[in-house]
Enzyme design. Structure first.
Site, PDB file in Angstrom:
ATOM      1  N   HIS A   1      -2.651  -0.481  -2.781  1.00 26.42           N
ATOM      2  CA  HIS A   1      -3.879   0.412  -2.229  1.00 26.42           C
ATOM      3  C   HIS A   1      -4.424   0.031  -2.902  1.00 26.42           C
ATOM      4  O   HIS A   1      -4.429   0.183  -4.633  1.00 26.42           O
ATOM      5  CB  HIS A   1      -3.258   1.403  -1.775  1.00 26.42           C
ATOM      6  CG  HIS A   1      -4.597   3.225  -1.303  1.00 26.42           C
ATOM      7  ND1 HIS A   1      -4.488   2.338  -0.029  1.00 26.42           N
ATOM      8  CD2 HIS A   1      -5.365   3.483  -1.951  1.00 26.42           C
ATOM      9  CE1 HIS A   1      -6.050   3.061  -0.058  1.00 26.42           C
ATOM     10  NE2 HIS A   1      -6.426   3.989  -1.128  1.00 26.42           N
TER      11      HIS A   1
ATOM     12  N   ASP B   1       0.734  -1.080   0.249  1.00 30.84           N
ATOM     13  CA  ASP B   1       0.059  -0.067   0.456  1.00 30.84           C
ATOM     14  C   ASP B   1       1.103   1.317   0.201  1.00 30.84           C
ATOM     15  O   ASP B   1       1.615   1.686   1.333  1.00 30.84           O
ATOM     16  CB  ASP B   1      -1.245   0.207   1.189  1.00 30.84           C
ATOM     17  CG  ASP B   1      -2.417   0.698   1.502  1.00 30.84           C
ATOM     18  OD1 ASP B   1      -2.035   1.722   0.040  1.00 30.84           O
ATOM     19  OD2 ASP B   1      -2.813   0.731   1.454  1.00 30.84           O
TER      20      ASP B   1
END
Length: 232
Positions: A201, A170
């Site tokens: 993400h 992420d």
């Protein structure tokens, strides 16, 4: 599009919410919590998917105090800049109040069995974690929530099932933050935190730049199981 209006609990006005109904009622309800792009096509599609699983889905417009009806995408730098400006101007505590108002409203809607949870993505994933610590939602699901490492003092207040989907790569959650989150939630048996290897993400945003079909399918299966268990 099916939309209802919800009164803000602080008396300052009302806000819209996208509503998707399942084929059969009574059913449990899921408050869908937007990303930084507003109640856009992606959030409406996710709400329709939750309704297709047999739950009432309601997605409130959390940016209404700044600008009602925001619908951005992740497709251009201009939209990203606008989305970040809205996020930076967003009062998270007011957002939690609006989510609690939505939760209360949907629980007494015709067709709802009285049980309701939350499911949020990105900014919404952070807010879903906050709802787990601050509301009476029957369950909460956080997809790649941002900044959760700064909220870990609330872990002891999580008394209902909280499912966390975390992307290993992420870009908005560095490895140190991820490790802090995993360590911070470890002692609470109501919290299940899953890390999805090799994904970024927003891996579960279908059609998005970081979509990953396998990770999304595994995460969404866990989501479906929790909703079925908690909301009936």
């Amino acid at each position: 599009m099916p939309e209802i209006t919800i009164q803000a609990s602080d008396g300052t006005g009302s806000f819209g919410a996208y509503l998707a109904m399942p084929k059969q009622v009574p059913a449990g309800a899921v408050v869908m919590i937007q990303e930084i792009f507003g109640v856009n096509h992606a959030m409406r599609a996710l709400s329709d998917w939750v309704a297709d699983m047999g739950f009432i889905a309601i997605c409130p417009d959390l940016f209404w105090r700044q600008e009602p009806g925001v619908q951005l995408t992740d497709g251009s730098k201009e939209e990203w800049d606008r989305a970040f400006a809205l996020m930076n101007g967003f009062d998270q505590q007011k957002g939690i109040e609006d989510l609690k108002a939505t939760l209360a409203a949907v629980r007494v809607m015709p067709g709802c069995n009285g049980r309701a949870g939350t499911m949020g993505f990105c900014l919404g994933g952070r807010l879903a974690f906050m709802m787990a610590t601050e509301s009476d939602a029957d369950c909460n699901i956080s997809y790649y929530g941002v900044g959760i490492d700064g909220l870990l003092e609330g872990v002891s207040r999580v008394g209902k099932p909280l499912l966390m989907h975390i992307a290993e790569l992420d870009r908005f959650v560095p490895e140190a933050a991820r490790q802090a989150i995993l360590a911070g939630v470890e002692g609470n048996g109501q919290i299940a935190a899953h890390v999805y290897p090799g994904v970024d993400h927003a891996f579960a945003r279908m059609g998005g730049h970081s979509w990953d079909g396998r990770a999304a399918t595994i995460a969404n299966g866990r989501t479906a199981e929790l909703l079925a268990r908690c909301l009936g």
